[in-house]
Write a protein that holds these residues in place. Sequence first.
Motif, PDB file in Angstrom:
ATOM      1  N   GLN A  33       0.828  -1.204   0.000  1.00  0.00           N
ATOM      2  CA  GLN A  33       0.000   0.000   0.000  1.00  0.00           C
ATOM      3  C   GLN A  33       0.864   1.257   0.000  1.00  0.00           C
ATOM      4  O   GLN A  33       0.472   2.288  -0.557  1.00  0.00           O
ATOM      5  CB  GLN A  33      -0.910  -0.001   1.244  1.00  0.00           C
ATOM      6  CG  GLN A  33      -2.061  -0.987   1.183  1.00  0.00           C
ATOM      7  CD  GLN A  33      -3.277  -0.425   0.465  1.00  0.00           C
ATOM      8  OE1 GLN A  33      -3.237   0.698  -0.009  1.00  0.00           O
ATOM      9  NE2 GLN A  33      -4.331  -1.203   0.374  1.00  0.00           N
ATOM     10  N   THR A  34       2.034   1.174   0.625  1.00  0.00           N
ATOM     11  CA  THR A  34       2.917   2.345   0.700  1.00  0.00           C
ATOM     12  C   THR A  34       3.503   2.705  -0.660  1.00  0.00           C
ATOM     13  O   THR A  34       4.028   3.806  -0.828  1.00  0.00           O
ATOM     14  CB  THR A  34       4.051   2.081   1.696  1.00  0.00           C
ATOM     15  OG1 THR A  34       4.784   0.909   1.285  1.00  0.00           O
ATOM     16  CG2 THR A  34       3.486   1.855   3.087  1.00  0.00           C
ATOM     17  N   GLN A  35       3.440   1.771  -1.616  1.00  0.00           N
ATOM     18  CA  GLN A  35       3.964   2.052  -2.949  1.00  0.00           C
ATOM     19  C   GLN A  35       2.946   2.757  -3.838  1.00  0.00           C
ATOM     20  O   GLN A  35       3.279   3.171  -4.950  1.00  0.00           O
ATOM     21  CB  GLN A  35       4.430   0.753  -3.619  1.00  0.00           C
ATOM     22  CG  GLN A  35       5.647   0.126  -2.928  1.00  0.00           C
ATOM     23  CD  GLN A  35       6.027  -1.201  -3.538  1.00  0.00           C
ATOM     24  OE1 GLN A  35       5.394  -2.212  -3.280  1.00  0.00           O
ATOM     25  NE2 GLN A  35       7.055  -1.218  -4.360  1.00  0.00           N
ATOM     26  N   LEU A  36       1.700   2.887  -3.372  1.00  0.00           N
ATOM     27  CA  LEU A  36       0.689   3.606  -4.132  1.00  0.00           C
ATOM     28  C   LEU A  36       0.933   5.106  -4.005  1.00  0.00           C
ATOM     29  O   LEU A  36       1.115   5.632  -2.906  1.00  0.00           O
ATOM     30  CB  LEU A  36      -0.718   3.266  -3.627  1.00  0.00           C
ATOM     31  CG  LEU A  36      -1.185   1.819  -3.799  1.00  0.00           C
ATOM     32  CD1 LEU A  36      -2.536   1.616  -3.121  1.00  0.00           C
ATOM     33  CD2 LEU A  36      -1.267   1.442  -5.269  1.00  0.00           C
ATOM     34  N   CYS A  37       0.951   5.776  -5.146  1.00  0.00           N
ATOM     35  CA  CYS A  37       1.097   7.242  -5.176  1.00  0.00           C
ATOM     36  C   CYS A  37       2.323   7.726  -4.428  1.00  0.00           C
ATOM     37  O   CYS A  37       2.273   8.716  -3.685  1.00  0.00           O
ATOM     38  CB  CYS A  37      -0.161   7.901  -4.602  1.00  0.00           C
ATOM     39  SG  CYS A  37      -1.646   7.580  -5.569  1.00  0.00           S
ATOM     40  N   ASP A  38       3.444   7.016  -4.579  1.00  0.00           N
ATOM     41  CA  ASP A  38       4.695   7.456  -3.954  1.00  0.00           C
ATOM     42  C   ASP A  38       5.623   8.110  -4.969  1.00  0.00           C
ATOM     43  O   ASP A  38       6.820   8.246  -4.721  1.00  0.00           O
ATOM     44  CB  ASP A  38       5.403   6.283  -3.271  1.00  0.00           C
ATOM     45  CG  ASP A  38       5.754   5.162  -4.243  1.00  0.00           C
ATOM     46  OD1 ASP A  38       5.326   5.238  -5.421  1.00  0.00           O
ATOM     47  OD2 ASP A  38       6.440   4.213  -3.833  1.00  0.00           O
ATOM     48  N   THR A  39       5.077   8.491  -6.137  1.00  0.00           N
ATOM     49  CA  THR A  39       5.777   9.136  -7.256  1.00  0.00           C
ATOM     50  C   THR A  39       6.710   8.183  -7.992  1.00  0.00           C
ATOM     51  O   THR A  39       7.347   8.583  -8.966  1.00  0.00           O
ATOM     52  CB  THR A  39       6.583  10.372  -6.809  1.00  0.00           C
ATOM     53  OG1 THR A  39       7.706   9.967  -6.012  1.00  0.00           O
ATOM     54  CG2 THR A  39       5.713  11.335  -6.004  1.00  0.00           C
ATOM     55  N   LEU A  40       6.801   6.916  -7.556  1.00  0.00           N
ATOM     56  CA  LEU A  40       7.625   5.922  -8.227  1.00  0.00           C
ATOM     57  C   LEU A  40       6.717   4.945  -8.963  1.00  0.00           C
ATOM     58  O   LEU A  40       5.729   4.464  -8.407  1.00  0.00           O
ATOM     59  CB  LEU A  40       8.503   5.167  -7.229  1.00  0.00           C
ATOM     60  CG  LEU A  40       9.460   6.032  -6.408  1.00  0.00           C
ATOM     61  CD1 LEU A  40      10.206   5.172  -5.396  1.00  0.00           C
ATOM     62  CD2 LEU A  40      10.447   6.755  -7.321  1.00  0.00           C
ATOM     63  N   ARG A  41       7.054   4.631 -10.187  1.00  0.00           N
ATOM     64  CA  ARG A  41       6.238   3.728 -11.002  1.00  0.00           C
ATOM     65  C   ARG A  41       6.652   2.287 -10.712  1.00  0.00           C
ATOM     66  O   ARG A  41       7.659   1.800 -11.212  1.00  0.00           O
ATOM     67  CB  ARG A  41       6.420   4.062 -12.483  1.00  0.00           C
ATOM     68  CG  ARG A  41       5.540   3.290 -13.405  1.00  0.00           C
ATOM     69  CD  ARG A  41       5.592   3.868 -14.811  1.00  0.00           C
ATOM     70  NE  ARG A  41       4.941   3.005 -15.767  1.00  0.00           N
ATOM     71  CZ  ARG A  41       4.709   3.323 -17.036  1.00  0.00           C
ATOM     72  NH1 ARG A  41       5.062   4.503 -17.470  1.00  0.00           N
ATOM     73  NH2 ARG A  41       4.115   2.479 -17.843  1.00  0.00           N
ATOM     74  N   ASP A  42       5.881   1.616  -9.854  1.00  0.00           N
ATOM     75  CA  ASP A  42       6.202   0.248  -9.461  1.00  0.00           C
ATOM     76  C   ASP A  42       5.503  -0.786 -10.338  1.00  0.00           C
ATOM     77  O   ASP A  42       6.032  -1.879 -10.543  1.00  0.00           O
ATOM     78  CB  ASP A  42       5.815   0.024  -7.994  1.00  0.00           C
ATOM     79  CG  ASP A  42       6.535   1.008  -7.065  1.00  0.00           C
ATOM     80  OD1 ASP A  42       7.760   0.875  -6.919  1.00  0.00           O
ATOM     81  OD2 ASP A  42       5.885   1.907  -6.529  1.00  0.00           O
ATOM     82  N   CYS A  43       4.302  -0.503 -10.820  1.00  0.00           N
ATOM     83  CA  CYS A  43       3.583  -1.402 -11.723  1.00  0.00           C
ATOM     84  C   CYS A  43       4.053  -1.166 -13.152  1.00  0.00           C
ATOM     85  O   CYS A  43       4.418  -0.042 -13.510  1.00  0.00           O
ATOM     86  CB  CYS A  43       2.075  -1.180 -11.638  1.00  0.00           C
ATOM     87  SG  CYS A  43       1.355  -1.684 -10.059  1.00  0.00           S
TER      88      CYS A  43
END
Length: 937
Positions: free
Chosen positions: A423-433
């Motif tokens: 959840q912490t990777q959502l909207c963290d300015t980093l494109r993880d998907c």
Amino acid sequence: MDGLKPESLVVLTAQAPRSLTLDVTARRLYWMSDFKKSIETVRVDGSGRYSFLEFFKRRPAQSLAVFDRWFYWTDQKGLWRSPQDQPNQKNFIQRTTLPVLEAYHEQQQPKAPSACVKSGCQLCMLTLDLPAGFTCTCPDDKLLMADGSCEYPRFAYATSTTLNLFELKGKELIKTKLLTTDDVMESFDIDWRGDWVYWANSTGHVMRWNLNTGQTETVPTLRPACVVAVDQKMRNLYWLSCDEVCVGVTNMDQGYPRRLYQSGSEVRDVYLDWQRGRLYLLEAGWILSMRLPGGNPRKVLRVEGHIAGRIVLDLQSNTLLWNTEGDDLNIMSLLKSQTHLAGREWNVPGSIMAAHSPLLVSLFNDVITVWDRRDRRRVHDVPVGPGVVRVIVALGVKEVPPAQPVCTSPSVRCRGSTLCISQTQLCDTLRDCPDGFDEESCITKCPNRGEFRCKDRRKCIERSLVCDGRAHCHDGSDEIGCPTIAAPTSQTAPLKCRMGSRQCKDGRECVLHSHVCDGEEDCKDGSDEQDCGDILPAQPVCTSPSVRCRGSTLCISQTQLCDTLRDCPDGFDEESCITKCPNRGEFRCKDRRKCIERSLVCDGRAHCHDGSDEIGCPTIAAPTSQTAPLKCRMGSRLCKDGRECVLHSHVCDGEVDCKDGSDEQDCELLCKAGQFQCAHGKKCIDQQQMCDGKAQCQDRSDEMDCFKPTKSCRHRCDNNSRCIPETFLCDGERDCSDGSDEEGCDSNKALPPVLPTLAQTCTSPSVRCRGSTLCISQTQLCDTLKDCPDGFDEESCITKCPNRGEFRCNDRRKCIERSLVCDGRAHCHDGSDEIGCPTIAAPTSQTAPLKCRMGSRQCKDGRECVLHSHVCDGEEDCKDGSDEQDCGESPVPLTTAYLAPTTTVPDILPAQPVCTSPSVRCRAQLCASPKLSCVTH
């Protein structure tokens, strides 16, 4: 290993290299050079090139293997070895002939598990380009399916009267005739899940025929349609009208057609990408793209040159293909929005008819040719005869199995991928998907000052909702860091919980009230899930087995959960629906909201919310005697015939569960005087609670057919489709078609016979919500508030007119030219283009009579004018009320859709037709539904 992204590691000139081998542990490649009589090596990244010179001086080697810092090779004498750091110390092992040599040891195998183990592919290849780590492929004579399986290619083609199928099994051709009809087919498609064949005939009617039963039906469309395409996922039918201006869709579950797009020029063809939820249109030389539910299309790419034949969509590669003059094959990538020629040295004669990568199908001189795009090879020629109208890929539809691994909450799975992120990777300015799904719909700044932005940047809430004991953010960040209040003077004092929380039994922590008795243990001692039977239900209460919609007083049946229809205003009933259980052997509840272990089925306790795991279970009878009465388990009771049991929660619920219907007998409850009995169930309420604006009955029957008489609306008649004033009652003239306004009057006048009327729900100018009995005012259309359960009142609303200078109607549903405003004829549905227009009076005398413009008439007092369309519409526009006097008899309302040529309408010719809502009167005095029209004004 998928053959993509080749790289050059080392350049070899005149070495005559052979016998390439790999040392997995050292990550080095080795090979022999006949020219240099040496062993050559390089790291797998292309660095560290080294030569073991003059290694083979006596005899040339045949094969090489490397393992654990040792060289192994064979020559004409036998098997040899030597250490890599001392290549001159050669040791002979044994005399043998080994033309091929390979070291086999567990150290030569990779340590990590292979991604292909649980891939389900017929042929699996490891890859670095996909998050899953593998890709599926098939032999050259088969095609890859969505679930990783392989099938022989099949194609269906139609002539004007026949539908045929052919399959290519290697070099063998198998042809089958599916359908023969007297209709002239213009276009066709097949619903592979429902086994329905759809086609549009020469008259613009759309028909469908079932492959199993042979049943033929007519499909409703708004206009005559000549192009059809089936959404294989939702099983909706998309169509293009024969005049090439209207694109629409028909919901095949409800039989409801609606318009998606109205063209200003011509739409030549439509291309349905149901896998990715897009619809592509060919309009005025442009490829347009729009979402399947509708919306404004956007331009993707301009098609240059003259198109020879058709443009086809390849769902496998997400490309469009077509031929231009000179048989040049053009391929357009819908992902990159780029077009390129497949190669001028490869010309495909005729018209492109279908494509499924890597195959291509063309038609030329009554012969269908299947091509392989990989090597441009002609696979097979199929003679078909004249008059082929269309060819489609006939591989059917296979569901993509649920991705492995399944993401465990609170993790989130990337869209279209097996990758799980925190959840912490959502909207963290980093494109993880891979597709950037985790950075979509992120809020940078709250629109209103003082609002609280959730930590996941996906929502803003009011500051007063923070730390109120209830999570309003999806990640619960508005309830994080809220201090519990403990007595500061003593460490042994009991813990005090803030508002909205309560203490666990051990006194060591607090738990939110919303988390008490929710089926999950939040207290370490589990006390939040104890004594849950005494918890009072939240208001309003829906009687079991009904379910209350989230944030609403609306109650729906269990059968309405996960039935693909949106019954709750926010779509709550279609959330969290399970298509397939993640673990093999599990039991999926009938409401598709939960999976349980197979061992829990028929254990005497309902684990599914709808109790479906305890339905159809064998009852327990006494084993000693066949005549002994049936015994039902706890929570059930015996049906009257004694042959089966039924759950107590299913007794008197309005649905028959016992075969003899005894569970719904003796359910009627006679309410006391002054009480109202709900239509569904056995609840009685005070009559004063009827029509109070708040539903006390779970079926809302106490708020239906509510009527408050007014001066201009005293008596409702004609099945509640019309309301007349008090002056019209018992005046000797029949104003209602059913004659109810003259019933019980002291009059001997003979009245004309009552004409039959069609049942309508809403009285004009009210509008009926789609798929509902709810009536709303015209002023509630496009007012930014969702008044209909499915949001029908806020669909197709115009924010800004597309062309400069146009007039936007007040209801925000249409734009018209400025020259049409105040021309004496209403072009807006609400007549707003004729409101506030000055009337024309004779300039020569102030006492001269008022003259009204065309389309208007004078009120009786002669002081103002009123539009003809506002006369006898149920609302007083003249100050003296004369526009609602002498209105006569209203005609039979009529709603028409383009169904079949045999559709007939009642022979009624009223002088001034009044259409009953939700119908709309056309200029030609025809009544039609407002959603069933693509006619431009």
